[in-house]
Design a protein around this motif. Structure first.
Motif, PDB file in Angstrom:
ATOM      1  N   UNK A 112      48.286  36.438  45.173  1.00  0.00           N
ATOM      2  CA  UNK A 112      47.121  36.486  46.127  1.00  0.00           C
ATOM      3  C   UNK A 112      46.511  36.616  45.517  1.00  0.00           C
ATOM      4  N   UNK A 113      46.609  37.332  44.282  1.00  0.00           N
ATOM      5  CA  UNK A 113      44.586  38.024  43.423  1.00  0.00           C
ATOM      6  C   UNK A 113      43.905  36.761  42.821  1.00  0.00           C
ATOM      7  N   UNK A 114      45.464  35.583  42.229  1.00  0.00           N
ATOM      8  CA  UNK A 114      44.510  34.478  41.931  1.00  0.00           C
ATOM      9  C   UNK A 114      44.220  33.833  42.946  1.00  0.00           C
ATOM     10  N   UNK A 115      44.488  33.660  44.060  1.00  0.00           N
ATOM     11  CA  UNK A 115      43.578  33.000  45.216  1.00  0.00           C
ATOM     12  C   UNK A 115      42.723  33.440  45.464  1.00  0.00           C
ATOM     13  N   UNK A 116      42.967  34.796  45.382  1.00  0.00           N
ATOM     14  CA  UNK A 116      40.402  35.824  46.523  1.00  0.00           C
ATOM     15  C   UNK A 116      40.183  35.386  45.307  1.00  0.00           C
ATOM     16  N   UNK A 117      40.223  35.092  44.360  1.00  0.00           N
ATOM     17  CA  UNK A 117      39.962  35.238  43.167  1.00  0.00           C
ATOM     18  C   UNK A 117      38.791  34.016  42.456  1.00  0.00           C
ATOM     19  N   UNK A 118      39.489  32.866  43.574  1.00  0.00           N
ATOM     20  CA  UNK A 118      39.271  31.593  43.339  1.00  0.00           C
ATOM     21  C   UNK A 118      38.103  31.413  44.656  1.00  0.00           C
TER      22      UNK A 118
END
Length: 118
Positions: A112-118
């Motif tokens: 989730x965090x990596x998706x949000x960061x992208x």
């Protein structure tokens, strides 16, 4: 007189035969007593031999029973350990599943965090 002398000779011979028979009876009695005593001694020795064998077998049986008791005690201890290990295994398995669940949640968060960061 002849018949009286003949009768006396006959009586004398009978007395000698009686004496021989008495001696023979004494000898036979002695042999019977000797044989009976020998048979009794043999029987006593045989009984003592059986008693010794019985005693040895009794000792072996006692030792086997003692060994059986020790084996049963060890078996009980091992059964308790096996039960305890099964419980530990179940507990560790549950903890491992819990850790896998936490790891899955952590990976979800990371994704989730990596998706949000992208």
């Amino acid at each position: 007189a002849r018949s009286m002398a003949s009768d006396l000779d006959h009586i004398d011979r009978l007395q000698k035969e009686c004496h021989k028979l008495r001696e023979s009876v004494k000898s036979l009695r002695g042999k019977i007593v000797s044989t009976s005593t020998k048979s009794l001694k043999d029987a006593i020795e045989e009984q003592q031999s059986y008693q010794k064998q019985f005693s040895v077998l009794q000792d072996e049986l006692t030792a086997l029973n003692d060994n059986k008791t020790r084996c049963e005690q060890k078996r009980n201890i091992l059964q308790q350990r096996a039960f305890s290990l099964r419980e530990d295994h179940i507990e560790l398995k549950n903890k491992l599943q819990g850790l896998k669940g936490l790891e899955d949640k952590r990976l979800e968060k990371a994704t989730e965090m990596s998706t949000i960061n992208e």
